[in-house]
Design a protein around this motif. Sequence first.
Motif, PDB file in Angstrom:
ATOM      1  N   PHE A  95       0.996  -1.185   0.140  1.00  0.00           N
ATOM      2  CA  PHE A  95      -0.103  -0.020   0.208  1.00  0.00           C
ATOM      3  C   PHE A  95       0.851   1.312  -0.028  1.00  0.00           C
ATOM      4  N   VAL A  96       1.802   1.134   0.737  1.00  0.00           N
ATOM      5  CA  VAL A  96       2.769   2.546   0.866  1.00  0.00           C
ATOM      6  C   VAL A  96       3.563   2.557  -0.185  1.00  0.00           C
ATOM      7  N   ASP A  97       4.047   1.475  -0.904  1.00  0.00           N
ATOM      8  CA  ASP A  97       5.109   1.616  -1.838  1.00  0.00           C
ATOM      9  C   ASP A  97       4.161   1.946  -3.328  1.00  0.00           C
ATOM     10  N   ILE A  98       3.808   3.206  -3.271  1.00  0.00           N
ATOM     11  CA  ILE A  98       2.808   3.473  -4.298  1.00  0.00           C
ATOM     12  C   ILE A  98       3.551   3.447  -5.634  1.00  0.00           C
ATOM     13  N   ASP A  99       4.771   3.671  -5.903  1.00  0.00           N
ATOM     14  CA  ASP A  99       5.322   3.761  -7.277  1.00  0.00           C
ATOM     15  C   ASP A  99       5.593   2.351  -7.453  1.00  0.00           C
ATOM     16  N   GLY A 100       5.776   1.346  -6.603  1.00  0.00           N
ATOM     17  CA  GLY A 100       5.795  -0.092  -7.037  1.00  0.00           C
ATOM     18  C   GLY A 100       7.359  -0.392  -7.321  1.00  0.00           C
ATOM     19  N   ASP A 101       8.349   0.471  -6.872  1.00  0.00           N
ATOM     20  CA  ASP A 101       9.671   0.446  -7.078  1.00  0.00           C
ATOM     21  C   ASP A 101      10.520  -0.489  -5.988  1.00  0.00           C
ATOM     22  N   GLY A 102       9.597  -1.177  -4.985  1.00  0.00           N
ATOM     23  CA  GLY A 102      10.352  -1.925  -4.141  1.00  0.00           C
ATOM     24  C   GLY A 102      10.783  -1.380  -2.784  1.00  0.00           C
ATOM     25  N   ASN A 103      10.759   0.021  -2.702  1.00  0.00           N
ATOM     26  CA  ASN A 103      11.410   0.739  -1.645  1.00  0.00           C
ATOM     27  C   ASN A 103      10.325   1.876  -1.221  1.00  0.00           C
ATOM     28  N   VAL A 104      10.433   2.150   0.024  1.00  0.00           N
ATOM     29  CA  VAL A 104       9.444   3.292   0.608  1.00  0.00           C
ATOM     30  C   VAL A 104      10.201   4.344   0.969  1.00  0.00           C
ATOM     31  N   ASP A 105       9.947   5.485   0.312  1.00  0.00           N
ATOM     32  CA  ASP A 105      10.407   6.819   0.588  1.00  0.00           C
ATOM     33  C   ASP A 105       9.644   7.813   1.383  1.00  0.00           C
ATOM     34  N   ASP A 107       8.450  10.383  -0.056  1.00  0.00           N
ATOM     35  CA  ASP A 107       7.293  10.720  -1.148  1.00  0.00           C
ATOM     36  C   ASP A 107       6.225   9.598  -1.096  1.00  0.00           C
ATOM     37  N   ASP A 108       6.480   8.221  -1.064  1.00  0.00           N
ATOM     38  CA  ASP A 108       5.663   7.139  -0.894  1.00  0.00           C
ATOM     39  C   ASP A 108       4.661   7.271   0.337  1.00  0.00           C
ATOM     40  N   ILE A 109       5.343   7.637   1.673  1.00  0.00           N
ATOM     41  CA  ILE A 109       4.753   7.711   2.964  1.00  0.00           C
ATOM     42  C   ILE A 109       3.648   8.827   2.644  1.00  0.00           C
ATOM     43  N   GLU A 114      -1.576  10.973   2.693  1.00  0.00           N
ATOM     44  CA  GLU A 114      -2.625  11.718   1.902  1.00  0.00           C
ATOM     45  C   GLU A 114      -3.810  11.072   1.585  1.00  0.00           C
ATOM     46  N   CYS A 115      -3.574   9.785   1.190  1.00  0.00           N
ATOM     47  CA  CYS A 115      -4.754   8.916   0.556  1.00  0.00           C
ATOM     48  C   CYS A 115      -5.623   8.429   1.944  1.00  0.00           C
ATOM     49  N   LEU A 116      -4.976   8.443   3.004  1.00  0.00           N
ATOM     50  CA  LEU A 116      -5.743   8.069   4.151  1.00  0.00           C
ATOM     51  C   LEU A 116      -6.452   9.318   4.856  1.00  0.00           C
ATOM     52  N   GLY A 117      -6.127  10.601   4.261  1.00  0.00           N
ATOM     53  CA  GLY A 117      -6.595  11.805   5.070  1.00  0.00           C
ATOM     54  C   GLY A 117      -5.765  12.158   6.163  1.00  0.00           C
ATOM     55  N   GLN A 118      -4.417  11.871   6.214  1.00  0.00           N
ATOM     56  CA  GLN A 118      -3.555  12.172   7.209  1.00  0.00           C
ATOM     57  C   GLN A 118      -2.671  13.127   6.768  1.00  0.00           C
TER      58      GLN A 118
END
Length: 125
Positions: A95-105, A107-109, A114-118
């Motif tokens: 879910f967090v790795d929105i760009d699907g690159d296998g990393n969470v940075d 921007d992904d967080i 933002e998707c969760l309204g936080q």
Amino acid sequence: ACDADKDQASKVAARSLFQALDGEKTGQLRLDDVTDALQAAGLNDPEGLSFAKLILDLVDLNESQTIEEPQFVAFALVAAAVKVIRNKLVNFFDFVDIDGDGNVDFDDIDMALECLGQGLLTKDQ
């Protein structure tokens, strides 16, 4: 009550499995016999086997390289919980790795928040 019923059913299943594996009815299983049984049941993933061995070592409180039924039940319950937690972590990461690159940075967080309204994170946090 549903979770309690599920926990009780898991304990009963683990006790039955212990009794099935304890063919000689000694009341204990050697740790390597348990890992051999896991492999025979299809657990061939090195990471999964390593983790199973770690849990078995932890429940072998007297370091006898054997476990008795209560220890086996504890092993089975912990192993089941770990599987659930691992699945939830994989889903969260996906879910967090929105760009699907296998990393969470950051921007992904930020996109996930933002998707969760936080509120968004900043790189200073």
